[in-house]
Design a protein around this motif. Structure first.
Motif, short mmCIF file in Angstrom:
data_model
loop_
_atom_site.label_atom_id
_atom_site.label_comp_id
_atom_site.label_asym_id
_atom_site.label_seq_id
_atom_site.Cartn_x
_atom_site.Cartn_y
_atom_site.Cartn_z
N GLU A 131 -10.36 26.03 31.78
CA GLU A 131 -11.14 26.94 32.60
C GLU A 131 -10.33 28.23 32.70
O GLU A 131 -9.16 28.21 33.05
N LEU A 132 -10.96 29.34 32.34
CA LEU A 132 -10.20 30.60 32.28
C LEU A 132 -10.96 31.73 32.95
O LEU A 132 -12.17 31.85 32.80
N TYR A 133 -10.21 32.55 33.69
CA TYR A 133 -10.78 33.80 34.17
C TYR A 133 -10.15 34.95 33.40
O TYR A 133 -8.94 35.06 33.34
N SER A 178 -10.82 41.31 42.06
CA SER A 178 -10.72 39.85 42.03
C SER A 178 -10.49 39.25 43.41
O SER A 178 -10.29 38.05 43.53
N ASN A 182 -12.97 37.58 35.96
CA ASN A 182 -12.52 37.27 37.31
C ASN A 182 -13.17 38.20 38.32
O ASN A 182 -12.55 39.13 38.82
N GLN A 211 0.11 33.19 20.43
CA GLN A 211 -0.04 34.17 21.51
C GLN A 211 0.91 35.34 21.33
O GLN A 211 0.58 36.48 21.65
N THR A 250 -6.08 29.30 38.43
CA THR A 250 -6.59 30.13 37.34
C THR A 250 -7.04 31.48 37.88
O THR A 250 -6.81 32.51 37.27
N ALA A 271 -5.05 34.86 37.09
CA ALA A 271 -5.76 35.91 36.36
C ALA A 271 -5.68 37.23 37.12
O ALA A 271 -5.48 38.29 36.52
N GLU A 287 -7.41 34.13 24.61
CA GLU A 287 -8.32 33.10 25.10
C GLU A 287 -8.77 32.21 23.95
O GLU A 287 -8.88 30.99 24.09
#
Lengths: 378, 249, 327, 306
Positions: free
Chosen positions: A184-186, C145, A162, D9, D275, D279, A197
């Protein structure tokens, strides 16, 4: 190691002590801390080209930026204010480039980027004295997206850290990719554990994974990915598959497809000569960074044949723009924003004896410029 | 009868199952020295902590000059004139003697939020601090570093800091602690004078000093006051002799 | 004059003389180095107020340094692209004027110091060290970020901001400005140390319970010291950003906090000129050792260890002996 | 989101947590017994990983590599304890912070001078590589399961050591009353060196175990160090139990926050920015958690109130 040091020393003495030094080149690059391997490769590639040229009228000033923007700015100030350099180069990271390049070009010094290609400098922030000899940052990601189409992937899972380069990477991939996104991943910059992830990738039903995780992040991801038993094909830009990193990832990277403007097995005359000369000089296979440093030096040398940056900067600039040198990546021209127009290849990681390296398997994009050239009014 | 300066009613404090203060009633009248004695672990320290506001009681009321201060923080009680000295000297050792005394004066003046004026040139502060130092006999040592003072002098400085507060009542936690015979006598003489300034609640181990000074004595054992009265009565009290003096004196 | 007085005077003379010599001799980079040292010194003067006087071991002062930097970065960025902040609601114009930027930097970092101080001062000792460190990390990750202002790439300002009557692009003029601000901060620290407030703060560090029992609010004194400290460090951040014409999240990194602390301790905690001596020495070592070896951090580490183990009181302590009225 | 994914997880969070515990246990032990704040603990982690990679490269044995990493950690720990740390016990935290910060600089650059700037390679042992299928059809890497088991075993061993052995009694006495243990006739210098070496060995072990799934490179210890600080602050400094609970809380918060926060934001935002913001927030989550814990309980969950 000692051999490299000796060679470096020799070239420094040879170049530095030349009384008739006319052109001064300042190189600020990362030689310590995490990421030093990239800077070292750029420097070694660059010095190899100078060495081969046999010129003794070029003085090199090489400094370590420690990957810290403020240090890089200090060094740039010193090179311009105290060392009176004509040309600068060397920066690896986009954030450092953004800190240094605008003020360098504003002070009428030429800057040739051997690696970083942030979009700002390709678009609205372009400058007549700024040339990028590597790529625009998005290029390899775009190529990965294009490759995904030809490979028939329709449901990609994409991830990146990110931060701006990561965000650019994911949008770059999607610029050419035509399929759906499974996810979709940051991730966090500097993250080293990707278990969460990978579990999400497993649950997503993706048919391909695109990732941009430079440096140690990529090593961790690939090894954990291989260990998870997932067999969804992985695509990435060459940054996670350069020579330095591959040896640390080991067999876990075998078979992974990655995109690059260069490969050690590219069969053009300049490259074959470069790879063997580099191996002979430094005892290791060159990385793409080494090739970029080598190309940058050769571009400068070709322009110096035509004009002196001090006496006639306009002619020197024209000579750079002509890019009349034998590039290790084959055909090479500059677009209107001084960024390369070049082929982006697809490579696969293979094992050659004890060494892990890359082999060409195709071309992803032909004569690709970049998405920002239209914003550049130069 | 005059109104007590400090008046404590039904003060109770538990630590789990342990009762450290058990319905304590205690008062301090103008001009008197009221000593609280008791064996180790009797709850003297927790009593002081509650009076001065560093520990909240479970039940009971503490009044200072008729005002309920039970729930007020330490510094509010200090501003109302409750001046405490510590068993172990609480002094800024890196600062000068004068600076320590001026800290008390600053608290009494109540205007510490001045960032640009020089503390040392504030005449009022300085006069108050020097008067207090003079009172305890430390004026000639005003410029010394506090860490260079002898133990006895530090005890005196403790009292001087309390004095600068223009107190309504003193609460003194073992002011004789660690003093030799000579120092003890000097401190006894000082306290004897101070009672006219403000009454003193004196928690002390030194029985000679207690019986020499106190107008009244309360005996605290296991969190309870088992006896309270003039020294002569306490000396002869059977319960006290039994519970306390019998083992400890 | 005391020995410490001589050391301090020598330091000031060097900070005036060396850049002037460099200006005359045409060595602009020496001036840049001196500017860097002076700005670091200013940041450390800020920390010294909390650390030396208030005893607050903050390992998160990079937060204020960074906020000052971003105040400069964001204001100048909006002025540079000629578009206001919050165009839909408030439409605040950016600015390239240093005094305005400084004011914003001071106010923002003071506000941050107030909030962080309010929370952190509930704890003491190691907890305080660690919670300030954690606040630093929070800001660091946030700015990485924060894509609106460049995220990890940071913000580049092409031309140094302006100050009425000066050409700030001339190294010696910008240096003079930074030097004047350092002088102002030193004057402020000296005043505060001797003021009634300083008396209270100084005692709060040594005997907090005593301060309460004379009716003073020691916690609030520490909070105010922390706020002033943060504001000064924030101002230094704005100058540092202007020196580099660039801001990035590295200004928030915990290494930065560690370095600001190093300046203070290298020079001598609670000495008025300690932070100045420390910052000058650090920049000099960075420059000289950095030229000698790629691995200059090893030597830096060794020097630091030597100071901590054998020369408590820092450089000033070493040169001037024990402080008067202080340990 | 399926139940299998959630279980997986949670396992990931657990695995992260027990590795953090190995780091935090040493830190908290050293603080509890000696009152020392050691920023260089991350360097010992890095040393463990580098030694493991070197030994594995030379011998091919992972087990030997892990043993060597622990030994190297313990030796490096004992060495710095005897040369530097010992002089810091009676100084204030400020000096400790600075001196151990200096040690970080020396260790990091020293390691780089010795091993170079390229990352090293440490492979997972063949026996433990690849996935294993758990009840309920969960595919999970065998090595990570082994890490959880190893971490829990170390936690148990540490508990036994401190609760049941003679040296444990001395350590506990050292936390409460230094004069008393000196009076008991315990050589306090040796005890301190032992405790420091023990903490260092645990850090070295963590470095070796984690090094096998990550990249072994200079600077790898610092992010872990800061997380370990967060752990012991949440748990309460000096408390092994607090370190254990804190490590699991941080491990789970970090892992699950990264997974669920973006999902949460997707409920009311467009996916792309959800996202990204999710994040960003998850990278700050553990620090927010720590701030919240400290506001609620300024000495941590199991800390001694002072």
């Amino acid at each position: 190691m000692t051999m490299k040091a000796t060679l470096l020393l020799a070239s420094m003495i040879a170049l530095g002590s030349a009384a008739s030094a006319e052109t001064r080149i300042g190189m600020i690059t990362t030689l310590s801390g995490g990421g030093a391997s990239l800077g070292i490769d750029v420097r070694d590639g660059f010095l190899l080209a100078l060495e081969q040229s046999g010129r003794d009228d070029i003085e090199m000033i090489i400094e370590d930026d420690e990957r810290a923007p403020d240090v890089a700015v200090q060094l740039a100030d010193r090179m311009i204010q105290a060392e009176d350099v004509d040309i600068m180069t060397g920066i690896i990271w986009s954030n450092l480039a953004m800190a240094v390049v605008p003020s360098v070009t504003a002070q009428d010094v030429f800057y040739l980027s051997p690696n970083a290609g942030p979009s700002q400098l390709a678009g609205r922030g372009c400058h007549p004295n700024y040339f990028n000899v590597a790529w625009q940052n998005d290029n390899l990601h775009e190529a990965a997206g294009a490759y995904a189409n030809t490979a028939g992937y329709t449901n990609s899972f994409i991830l990146a850290p990110n931060y701006p380069a990561g965000q650019d990477a994911l949008s770059g991939y999607q610029r050419f990719y035509e399929g759906e996104l499974a996810g979709e991943l940051y991730t966090q910059l500097g993250q080293t554990d990707y278990a969460a992830e990978i579990a999400q990738i497993r649950a997503s039903g993706a048919d391909s994974v695109f990732f941009f995780l430079p440096g140690g992040m990529g090593i961790s991801f690939l090894r954990q990915y291989a260990d998870s038993g997932l067999d969804i094909p992985v695509i990435g830009p060459a940054f996670s598959f350069d020579q330095g990193i591959l040896q640390a990832v080991g067999a876990d990277a075998l078979g992974v497809v990655n995109t690059s403007q260069w490969s050690p097995d590219l069969e053009n005359e300049a490259n074959v000569a470069f790879v063997s000369a580099f191996e002979e000089a430094y005892g290791r296979i060159p990385s793409l960074y080494a090739s970029q440093g080598f190309d940058t030096a050769n571009l400068i040398l070709s322009a110096l044949e035509v004009a002196d940056p001090n006496d006639d900067p306009d002619a020197f600039r024209e000579a750079l723009r002509a890019a009349d040198f034998a590039s290790t990546r084959g055909e090479f021209t500059f677009g209107p924003n001084h960024h390369p127009i070049q082929d982006i290849y697809v490579r696969e990681v293979v094992q050659d004896g004890e060494i892990f390296t890359n082999r060409l398997i195709g071309v992803a994009l032909e004569d690709r410029g970049d998405a920002y050239a239209d914003d550049c009014s130069m | 009868m005059t109104e007590p300066v400090l008046d404590i009613r039904g003060l109770t404090k538990h630590f789990g199952a342990l009762v450290v203060s058990d319905e304590i009633d205690l008062s301090l009248r103008p001009g008197e020295i009221h000593a609280v004695i008791g064996p180790n672990g009797a709850g003297k320290s927790t009593l002081i902590a509650q009076i001065c506001g560093t520990l909240a009681p479970d039940a009971g009321v503490i009044r200072l000059n008729g005002q309920d201060v039970t729930r007020l923080p330490t510094r509010a009680r200090a501003r109302m004139g409750l001046a405490r000295t510590f068993q172990i000297s609480a002094l800024a050792m890196e600062d000068t003697v004068l600076q320590n005394a001026m800290l008390g004066a600053l608290g009494a003046a109540g205007n510490p939020w001045r960032l640009f004026s020089r503390a040392i040139s504030d005449k009022a502060l300085r006069a108050s601090a020097e008067a207090a130092l003079d009172r305890v006999g430390l004026l000639d040592k005003a410029a010394m570093r506090t860490s260079d003072l002898s133990h006895g002098e530090r005890r005196q400085l403790e009292v001087a800091v309390a004095l600068t507060l223009k107190p309504a009542a003193f609460v003194m936690d073992e002011p004789m602690a660690g003093l030799g015979a000579e120092g003890g006598q000097r401190m006894t003489a000082l306290l004897d004078q101070l009672r006219h300034e403000a009454p003193i609640l004196l928690v002390e181990h030194d029985m000679d000093a207690v019986f020499a000074l106190a107008d009244r004595i309360s005996v605290l054992v296991y969190g309870r006051i088992i006896a309270s009265g003039p020294p002569d009565a306490i000396r002869t009290d059977a319960a006290v002799r039994d519970a306390y003096l019998g083992e400890d004196a | 004059m005391t020995r410490e007085g001589y050391v301090n005077s020598a330091l000031v003379a060097a900070l005036i003389g060396v850049p002037l010599w460099a200006h005359v001799a045409g060595e602009p980079f020496t001036i840049t180095l001196a500017t860097r040292a002076v700005i670091f010194a200013l940041a450390a003067v800020g920390l010294n107020l909390a650390l030396g006087l208030g005893g607050l071991v903050s390992l998160g002062h990079a937060v204020f340094f960074g906020i000052g930097g971003y105040a400069m970065g964001i204001l100048a960025y909006h002025a540079q692209i000629y578009s206001p902040m919050f165009p839909d609601t408030l439409a605040i114009e950016g600015t390239k004027s240093m005094p305005v930027i400084w004011l914003v930097a001071i106010l923002c970092s003071a506000l941050a110091a107030f909030v962080i101080g309010l929370l952190s001062l509930r704890t003491t000792g190691v907890y305080f060290i660690m919670i300030t460190l954690a606040f630093g990390q929070m800001f660091y990750y946030f700015t990485i970020s924060w894509s609106a202002y460049g995220g990890e790439d940071g913000l580049s300002i092409y031309i140094r901001n302006s100050f009425p009557g000066l050409n700030t692009l001339v190294p010696i003029q910008f240096y003079a400005l930074c030097f004047a601000l350092l002088g102002g901060a030193l004057w402020l620290s000296a005043r505060i140390a001797r003021s009634p407030f300083g008396l209270m703060l100084n005692a709060s560090r040594q005997v907090p319970h005593r301060v309460e029992t004379v009716g003073l609010n020691g916690q609030r004194a520490k909070l105010l010291a922390f706020v002033i400290s943060g504001a000064i460090t924030g101002l230094a951040g704005a100058l540092f950003a202007d020196l580099n014409r660039f801001v990035s999240p590295t200004m928030f990194s915990w290494h930065m906090s560690g370095e600001i602390m190093i300046f203070v301790i290298l020079g001598g905690v609670a000495r008025l000129f300690g932070p100045v001596a420390g910052a000058v020495l650090f920049v000099a070592m960075e420059h000289v050792l950095g030229d000698l070896s790629d691995y200059w951090h090893i030597y830096l580490g060794a020097v630091l260890l030597g100071i901590v183990l054998f020369a408590r009181g820092g450089v000033i302590g070493l040169l001037a002996g024990q402080a008067k009225g202080h340990d | 989101m399926s139940a299998i994914l959630i279980v997986e997880q949670v396992l990931n969070g657990l695995q992260f947590g027990v590795m953090l515990f190995l780091m935090a246990a040493g830190l908290t032990l050293i603080f509890g017994v000696m009152g020392l704040i050691n920023l260089a603990h991350g360097s010992l982690y890095m040393i463990g990983a580098f030694i493991a990679a070197t030994v594995a490269g030379l011998t091919g044995s992972f087990l030997l590599a892990v043993v060597a990493a622990m030994a190297a950690g313990a030796m490096a720990g004992a060495l710095i304890e005897m040369t530097v740390i010992r002089r810091l016990y009676h100084t204030d935290h400020l000096d400790q912070v600075l001196a151990t910060f200096a040690l970080i600089l020396i260790f990091s650059e020293g390691t780089r001078a010795l091993f170079g700037s390229f990352p090293l390679y440490l492979d997972t042992p063949a026996l433990l590589s690849g996935p294993v299928t758990l009840p309920g059809g969960i595919e999970y890497p065998r090595y990570r399961l082994a890490l959880i088991a190893a971490g829990l075993a170390v936690a148990l061993g540490l508990w036994l050591l401190i609760a049941k052995t003679r040296i444990g009694i001395q350590i506990r006495a050292g936390e409460n009353d230094r004069e008393m243990i000196a009076a008991l006739g315990v050589d306090i210098r040796t005890l301190y060196t032992f405790v420091f070496a023990l903490g260092a060995a645990l850090a070295g072990l963590a470095g070796a175990l984690v090094g096998a799934i990550q990249s072994v490179q200079v600077g790898m210890g610092e992010p872990v160090l800061i997380l370990a600080f967060v752990v012991i602050v949440i748990g309460g400094i000096g408390s092994i139990k607090g370190a254990f609970v804190g490590a699991l809380i941080v491990g789970l918060t970090d892992t699950l926050g990264g997974v669920f926060l973006p999902e949460l934001f997707k409920l009311f935002m467009e996916p792309a920015s959800a996202t990204q913001i999710g994040a960003s927030l998850s990278s700050m989550a553990i620090y927010l958690l720590m701030a919240a814990v400290l506001i609620w309980r300024p000495t941590g969950l199991f800390g001694v109130r002072t």
